[in-house]
Scaffold this motif. Structure first.
Motif, PDB file in Angstrom:
ATOM      1  N   LYS A 174      19.610 -18.293  58.039  1.00  0.00           N
ATOM      2  CA  LYS A 174      18.821 -18.228  59.270  1.00  0.00           C
ATOM      3  C   LYS A 174      18.370 -19.639  59.622  1.00  0.00           C
ATOM      4  N   ARG A 175      18.492 -19.989  60.892  1.00  0.00           N
ATOM      5  CA  ARG A 175      18.077 -21.314  61.359  1.00  0.00           C
ATOM      6  C   ARG A 175      17.091 -21.136  62.507  1.00  0.00           C
ATOM      7  N   ASP A 176      15.909 -21.722  62.375  1.00  0.00           N
ATOM      8  CA  ASP A 176      14.918 -21.741  63.438  1.00  0.00           C
ATOM      9  C   ASP A 176      15.003 -23.117  64.080  1.00  0.00           C
ATOM     10  N   PHE A 177      15.556 -23.195  65.274  1.00  0.00           N
ATOM     11  CA  PHE A 177      15.784 -24.487  65.911  1.00  0.00           C
ATOM     12  C   PHE A 177      14.492 -25.142  66.369  1.00  0.00           C
ATOM     13  N   SER A 178      13.467 -24.363  66.654  1.00  0.00           N
ATOM     14  CA  SER A 178      12.198 -24.961  67.090  1.00  0.00           C
ATOM     15  C   SER A 178      11.475 -25.656  65.942  1.00  0.00           C
ATOM     16  N   THR A 179      11.508 -25.075  64.738  1.00  0.00           N
ATOM     17  CA  THR A 179      10.838 -25.698  63.578  1.00  0.00           C
ATOM     18  C   THR A 179      11.810 -26.496  62.714  1.00  0.00           C
ATOM     19  N   ARG A 180      13.101 -26.375  63.010  1.00  0.00           N
ATOM     20  CA  ARG A 180      14.161 -27.040  62.244  1.00  0.00           C
ATOM     21  C   ARG A 180      14.215 -26.559  60.794  1.00  0.00           C
ATOM     22  N   GLN A 181      13.767 -25.340  60.570  1.00  0.00           N
ATOM     23  CA  GLN A 181      13.801 -24.790  59.216  1.00  0.00           C
ATOM     24  C   GLN A 181      15.022 -23.892  59.054  1.00  0.00           C
ATOM     25  N   THR A 182      15.654 -24.019  57.897  1.00  0.00           N
ATOM     26  CA  THR A 182      16.792 -23.184  57.543  1.00  0.00           C
ATOM     27  C   THR A 182      16.434 -22.383  56.306  1.00  0.00           C
ATOM     28  N   ASP A 183      16.660 -21.069  56.342  1.00  0.00           N
ATOM     29  CA  ASP A 183      16.443 -20.180  55.205  1.00  0.00           C
ATOM     30  C   ASP A 183      17.798 -19.690  54.717  1.00  0.00           C
ATOM     31  N   VAL A 184      17.980 -19.690  53.405  1.00  0.00           N
ATOM     32  CA  VAL A 184      19.220 -19.218  52.804  1.00  0.00           C
ATOM     33  C   VAL A 184      18.874 -18.206  51.720  1.00  0.00           C
ATOM     34  N   LYS A 185      19.537 -17.058  51.760  1.00  0.00           N
ATOM     35  CA  LYS A 185      19.402 -16.056  50.706  1.00  0.00           C
ATOM     36  C   LYS A 185      20.791 -15.840  50.127  1.00  0.00           C
ATOM     37  N   LEU A 186      20.924 -16.042  48.833  1.00  0.00           N
ATOM     38  CA  LEU A 186      22.203 -15.903  48.141  1.00  0.00           C
ATOM     39  C   LEU A 186      22.084 -14.799  47.105  1.00  0.00           C
ATOM     40  N   THR A 187      23.047 -13.883  47.088  1.00  0.00           N
ATOM     41  CA  THR A 187      23.045 -12.769  46.143  1.00  0.00           C
ATOM     42  C   THR A 187      24.409 -12.650  45.488  1.00  0.00           C
ATOM     43  N   ALA A 188      24.410 -12.559  44.174  1.00  0.00           N
ATOM     44  CA  ALA A 188      25.636 -12.313  43.413  1.00  0.00           C
ATOM     45  C   ALA A 188      25.494 -10.939  42.760  1.00  0.00           C
ATOM     46  N   SER A 189      26.519 -10.103  42.885  1.00  0.00           N
ATOM     47  CA  SER A 189      26.473  -8.733  42.367  1.00  0.00           C
ATOM     48  C   SER A 189      27.542  -8.516  41.319  1.00  0.00           C
ATOM     49  N   LEU A 190      27.158  -7.814  40.266  1.00  0.00           N
ATOM     50  CA  LEU A 190      28.096  -7.397  39.229  1.00  0.00           C
ATOM     51  C   LEU A 190      27.685  -5.992  38.821  1.00  0.00           C
ATOM     52  N   GLY A 191      28.461  -5.001  39.231  1.00  0.00           N
ATOM     53  CA  GLY A 191      28.093  -3.610  38.964  1.00  0.00           C
ATOM     54  C   GLY A 191      26.787  -3.265  39.676  1.00  0.00           C
ATOM     55  N   ASP A 192      25.835  -2.685  38.928  1.00  0.00           N
ATOM     56  CA  ASP A 192      24.537  -2.315  39.495  1.00  0.00           C
ATOM     57  C   ASP A 192      23.518  -3.453  39.440  1.00  0.00           C
TER      58      ASP A 192
END
Length: 178
Positions: free
Chosen positions: A18-36
């Motif tokens: 997600k990028r907020d152009f007004s505040t110049r902040q970028t949020d990144v959520k990374l998820t790795a899955s293996l089975g449950d």
């Protein structure tokens, strides 16, 4: 983006940017899955690495409990969230708390219950004892085609009975997709 696992032994990777152009902040959520089980990390350009955690399912007798321990990096706190479905999946119960390592104290306690009243209608109740706050909401996706309406009431449970009603907050929200 998503790279799905082809078999139970494969690792799937999902990310949200997600990028907020007004505040110049970028949020990144990374998820790795293996089975449950899942490993996740949340990062933003202001605070950098915010949270890392895992989630998995535990079988306790005939009940399945989802457990999500995580580490809140800047706060130096451990967070534990437990969730379980009850009543053939119509009810969902969850509890969460934070443990501040430096202060050696528990806080951020929240207990919540979601009940599916009927198809498309969900009642949600949550209580935060640290803040003496009770939140009740009703979500209805059947009231209007293509839209979801949510009515929320926040009630502080401190003070005299008259003050409680004076300090209550009510919100009505409409969400839709086009």
């Amino acid at each position: 983006g998503l790279v799905e696992a082809a078999s139970a032994d494969d690792v799937g990777v999902d990310y949200e940017l997600k990028r907020d152009f007004s505040t110049r902040q970028t949020d990144v959520k990374l998820t790795a899955s293996l089975g449950d089980s899942k490993l996740n990390a949340n990062y933003d350009t202001e605070n950098q690495l915010r949270e890392v955690g895992v989630s998995s399912k535990l079988e306790l007798g005939d009940q399945t409990v989802n457990i999500e321990p995580s580490w809140l990096v800047k706060a130096k706190s451990a967070r534990v969230k437990l969730m379980s479905a009850l009543n053939n999946g119509k009810d969902k119960l969850s509890a969460q708390f934070d443990y501040d390592v430096d202060q050696q104290e528990v806080g951020g306690i929240e207990v919540s219950l979601d009940r599916q009243l009927e198809e498309g209608k969900v009642l949600h109740a949550s209580y935060k004892p640290d803040k003496s706050d009770l939140e009740l909401s009703l979500e209805d996706s059947t009231f209007e085609s293509g839209a979801t309406w949510t009515a929320t009431a926040n009630v502080p449970l401190e003070g005299d009975a008259g003050g409680i009603l004076d300090n209550a907050r009510v919100t009505l929200k409409r969400s839709w997709a086009w």
